[in-house]
Design a protein around this motif. Structure first.
Motif, PDB file in Angstrom:
ATOM      1  N   SER A   1       8.363  32.779  20.799  1.00 30.39           N
ATOM      2  CA  SER A   1       8.069  33.723  21.870  1.00 30.39           C
ATOM      3  C   SER A   1       7.199  33.001  22.891  1.00 30.39           C
ATOM      4  CB  SER A   1       7.357  34.966  21.335  1.00 30.39           C
ATOM      5  OG  SER A   1       6.045  34.653  20.915  1.00 30.39           O
ATOM      6  N   THR A   2       6.908  33.646  24.001  1.00 33.21           N
ATOM      7  CA  THR A   2       6.090  33.010  25.028  1.00 33.21           C
ATOM      8  C   THR A   2       4.673  32.739  24.546  1.00 33.21           C
ATOM      9  OG1 THR A   2       5.628  35.206  25.926  1.00 33.21           O
ATOM     10  CG2 THR A   2       7.413  33.960  26.951  1.00 33.21           C
TER      11      THR A   2
ATOM     12  N   ASN B   1      10.363  38.787  24.232  1.00 30.56           N
ATOM     13  CA  ASN B   1      10.587  37.437  24.749  1.00 30.56           C
ATOM     14  C   ASN B   1      10.882  36.416  23.655  1.00 30.56           C
ATOM     15  OD1 ASN B   1      10.035  38.238  27.453  1.00 30.56           O
ATOM     16  ND2 ASN B   1       7.845  38.113  27.014  1.00 30.56           N
TER      17      ASN B   1
ATOM     18  N   HIS C   1       8.158  27.139  23.814  1.00 30.19           N
ATOM     19  CA  HIS C   1       9.132  28.211  23.977  1.00 30.19           C
ATOM     20  C   HIS C   1      10.394  27.673  24.654  1.00 30.19           C
ATOM     21  CE1 HIS C   1      10.654  32.232  24.184  1.00 30.19           C
ATOM     22  NE2 HIS C   1      10.578  32.314  25.511  1.00 30.19           N
TER      23      HIS C   1
END
Length: 240
Positions: A69-70, A144, A156
Motif C-alpha cells: 500500500s502507499t 491503495n 509501492h
C-alpha cells in the motif's frame, strides 16, 4: 515541416476478467522488471486468506505474493527464505517466521497463508499441513493496495531486487477477505470443489502482465486420481 508522431508500445497485456482454470503463469527468467499485477475487488481488509500453487527450482529467497500500500510496502507478503524450509509472512510490515516446512524443489506445492485482523494471528499451510499459529499484528488493511506476482515490492509498485524475483510457474491464485476453515483449505489443496476467492479469483481474474511472462497450460499428471483418493476422506471429516 511535417510533424512526427511517435507511438511507444509497452509490453503490458491487460484483459477483462478471465477464467484461467488449467492455466499457469510461467516466469521463465530472472528479472527485475517483469511481473503480473492482480487487481483486487476489495480495498479494506480485516482478515485475509491467500492460496496459490507454485513450482520452482530456486534455492535463493523469493517472493510468492506481494501486496503493498502507499503507507506499507509489505502490507501482505508470502516470502520463501533462502534458508532451507523457512518461510516468512509479512502483514502491515510486521513478520512471523515458519521453520521446518517440508518444501521440495521441482515439485508443485499448495501454499496458503491466513491473517485474522482481530487477533493478529497468522498461519501458514503447506500442502495441507498447518503451521503453528503465531502473532504478527492486528488491525485493518486499508486502500491503495497493489498486488504483484513475480516480484517482491520494496516500495509501492517498485524497487525490485532481481535476487528476490520468482522463476517458475504459478497457478490457482485466490484471495479471500476472511480466514478459510481448515476443511476449506484442504479442499483447495486437493482441488475438490472449493469456493473461489472473493478478492482475487483465478476463475475470473483481473490481471495485467508486464514483460515476458507466459500464460501456459498446466501439465498435471492425472489429477482426477488424487481427487478420487481424497473425496471419501474429506466427506467423512468435513460433514456439516
Amino acid at each position: 515541416m511535417k510533424s512526427l508522431l511517435i507511438v511507444v508500445v509497452l509490453t503490458v497485456c491487460e484483459a477483462a476478467p478471465e477464467d484461467l482454470t488449467g492455466k499457469t503463469f510461467s516466469f521463465s527468467k530472472e528479472t527485475k522488471t517483469d511481473y503480473v499485477k492482480l487487481i483486487p475487488t476489495s480495498e479494506m481488509l480485516t482478515a485475509i486468506t491467500v492460496c496459490l500453487r507454485s513450482f520452482t527450482d530456486l534455492k535463493r529467497s523469493h517472493g510468492l505474493f506481494s501486496m503493498s500500500s502507499t503507507s506499507m510496502f509489505n502490507a501482505f507478503l508470502i516470502f520463501k527464505e533462502d534458508t532451507e524450509n523457512r518461510f516468512q509472512l509479512f502483514v502491515k510490515d510486521s513478520s512471523a517466521s515458519f521453520f521446518e516446512q517440508e518444501y521440495k524443489l521441482n515439485t508443485w506445492h499448495s501454499i496458503c497463508a491466513t491473517w485474522d485482523g482481530k487477533t493478529g494471528v497468522v498461519q501458514l499451510w503447506l500442502d495441507g499441513r498447518p503451521s503453528g499459529r503465531k502473532y504478527c499484528t492486528d488491525g485493518t488493511l486499508r486502500s491503495n493496495s497493489l498486488i504483484m506476482l513475480g516480484q517482491e515490492q520494496d516500495s509501492h509498485g517498485g524497487r525490485f531486487d532481481i535476487k528476490q524475483s520468482f522463476v517458475g510457474m504459478m497457478t490457482d491464485v485466490h484471495m479471500w477477505n476472511f480466514v478459510l476453515s481448515s476443511c476449506e483449505i484442504q479442499r483447495y489443496v486437493e482441488d475438490l470443489n472449493y469456493s473461489p476467492g472473493n478478492v482475487i479469483n483465478w476463475k475470473a481474474l483481473n490481471y495485467a502482465i508486464v514483460g515476458k511472462i507466459l500464460v501456459t497450460d498446466k501439465n498435471d499428471v492425472c489429477p482426477c486420481l488424487a481427487k478420487r483418493k481424497m473425496t471419501n476422506i474429506l466427506n467423512q471429516s468435513c460433514q456439516g
